[in-house]
Enzyme design. Sequence first.
Site, PDB file in Angstrom:
ATOM      1  N   THR A 175       0.919  -1.141  -0.024  1.00  0.00           N
ATOM      2  CA  THR A 175       0.175   0.138  -0.039  1.00  0.00           C
ATOM      3  C   THR A 175       0.837   1.309   0.142  1.00  0.00           C
ATOM      4  O   THR A 175       0.637   2.305  -0.642  1.00  0.00           O
ATOM      5  CB  THR A 175      -0.797   0.070   1.324  1.00  0.00           C
ATOM      6  OG1 THR A 175      -1.596  -1.238   1.120  1.00  0.00           O
ATOM      7  CG2 THR A 175      -1.863   1.194   1.223  1.00  0.00           C
ATOM      8  N   ASP A 205       1.999  -7.796  10.551  1.00  0.00           N
ATOM      9  CA  ASP A 205       3.309  -8.343  10.631  1.00  0.00           C
ATOM     10  C   ASP A 205       4.451  -7.486  11.556  1.00  0.00           C
ATOM     11  O   ASP A 205       5.376  -7.875  11.597  1.00  0.00           O
ATOM     12  CB  ASP A 205       3.695  -8.516   9.088  1.00  0.00           C
ATOM     13  CG  ASP A 205       2.916  -9.671   8.324  1.00  0.00           C
ATOM     14  OD1 ASP A 205       2.247 -10.602   9.043  1.00  0.00           O
ATOM     15  OD2 ASP A 205       2.733  -9.548   7.259  1.00  0.00           O
TER      16      ASP A 205
HETATM   17  O1  F6P Z   1       0.189  -8.955   5.338  1.00  0.00           O
HETATM   18  C1  F6P Z   1      -0.547  -9.465   6.487  1.00  0.00           C
HETATM   19  C2  F6P Z   1      -0.900 -11.004   6.282  1.00  0.00           C
HETATM   20  O2  F6P Z   1      -1.710 -11.385   6.922  1.00  0.00           O
HETATM   21  C3  F6P Z   1       0.413 -11.830   6.439  1.00  0.00           C
HETATM   22  O3  F6P Z   1       0.934 -12.169   7.538  1.00  0.00           O
HETATM   23  C4  F6P Z   1       0.004 -13.181   5.642  1.00  0.00           C
HETATM   24  O4  F6P Z   1       1.070 -14.107   5.124  1.00  0.00           O
HETATM   25  C5  F6P Z   1      -0.720 -12.434   4.559  1.00  0.00           C
HETATM   26  O5  F6P Z   1      -1.301 -11.339   4.987  1.00  0.00           O
HETATM   27  C6  F6P Z   1      -2.072 -13.233   4.027  1.00  0.00           C
HETATM   28  O6  F6P Z   1      -2.406 -12.800   2.896  1.00  0.00           O
HETATM   29  P1  F6P Z   1      -3.888 -13.218   2.364  1.00  0.00           P
HETATM   30  O7  F6P Z   1      -5.203 -12.483   3.481  1.00  0.00           O
HETATM   31  O8  F6P Z   1      -4.022 -12.333   1.010  1.00  0.00           O
HETATM   32  O9  F6P Z   1      -3.987 -14.595   2.204  1.00  0.00           O
END
Ligand code: F6P
Length: 357
Positions: free
Chosen positions: A114, A136
């Site tokens: 973003t 994260d």
């Molecule tokens: O960026 C945040 C996060 O939750 C990460 O910890 C994780 O690897 C990823 O997004 C999961 O992404 P999505 O919700 O697109 O599966």
Amino acid sequence: MKRIGMLTSGGDCQALNAAMRGVVKSLVNSKEDVEIYGFLNGYKGLIYGDFKMLTGRDFAGILTVGGTILGSSRTPFKTIKDPDENGLDKVEAMKQNYYKLRLDCIVILGGNGTHKTANLLRQEGLNIITLPKTIDNDLYGTDMTFGFQSAVDIATECIDCIHTTAASHSRVFIVEVMGHKVGYLTLNAGMAGGADIILIPEIPYDMDKIVEAIRQREANGSRFTIIAVAEGAISKEDAKLSKKEFAKKREKLSHPSVSYEVAAGIQERTGQEVRVTVPGHTQRGGSPCPYDRVFASRLGAEAGKLILEGEYGFMVGYRNREIVKVPLEDVAGKLKMLDPNATIIQEAKMLGISFGD
Ligand code: F6P
């Protein structure tokens, strides 16, 4: 009169609503008249002019509510300059919508990807203020992001629950914690939950060392071992591969994630029963913890102050226990990794936690 756009982009997390409420409350409580345009589903709303006009009332009662009232989506930066399927220039479309609505600025809540697009829009001449969200905690330029502490709570609770069943069955349990690129969440939840082994992307692991740590525990009379594994944990061998080679190797594996690979390795070498638990998106869900409510509200209020002062081009971040404004060009495109030599890692090792290294 201030005309403010607002959007939430990328994976959601707890306290997005609290942060937006903070921005709006601080503006509404000033003497300035404000008009708020909420763009729906991340940058998509800005690209396609999908927005709703909001008032202070829309932000009432959302301090404790998880998710985002504006919706979110991932709009990869990699392709942001490519035309969409109908040939639309997405960057130009965002600029047009901004100018059409005669906005004074857009408040963008998001993480790493973003921020790259936010900085691009700043370079294109738009007034941008951002707020740092992600479970994260890997956003450069801020010591803390909102969502992180709430996710630590949830992942810790998961490890806590695993503890009793692990003790009853003398098994090895793996809890896979979110974080493909960095290990802050796994490290903190792992330490809080009393994990015996913690595997994070920043410290590539050696299967022999993991097995050694499990055997050591057995020799000391422990009936079980709990391992917190980050989604992005990587073996020493795999860490030597190029990104392409690694992706190719992963494609061929039948394991859905690294945790299952580690589990298979342990089972094969020790004959122990291993179970994998993946709390997954529960880590991003539910009500924000009190820390995140306060933190996100403070960031939101400070963003409101920057808007009133007409100071744009900043992320409102947190450094050395103070809320600070960080130039967007200093944030975009950089990742905040855990230093493998950080004191917290050394302290964890002093506590007897193995990192498999
Ligand atoms: O960026 C945040 C996060 O939750 C990460 O910890 C994780 O690897 C990823 O997004 C999961 O992404 P999505 O919700 O697109 O599966």
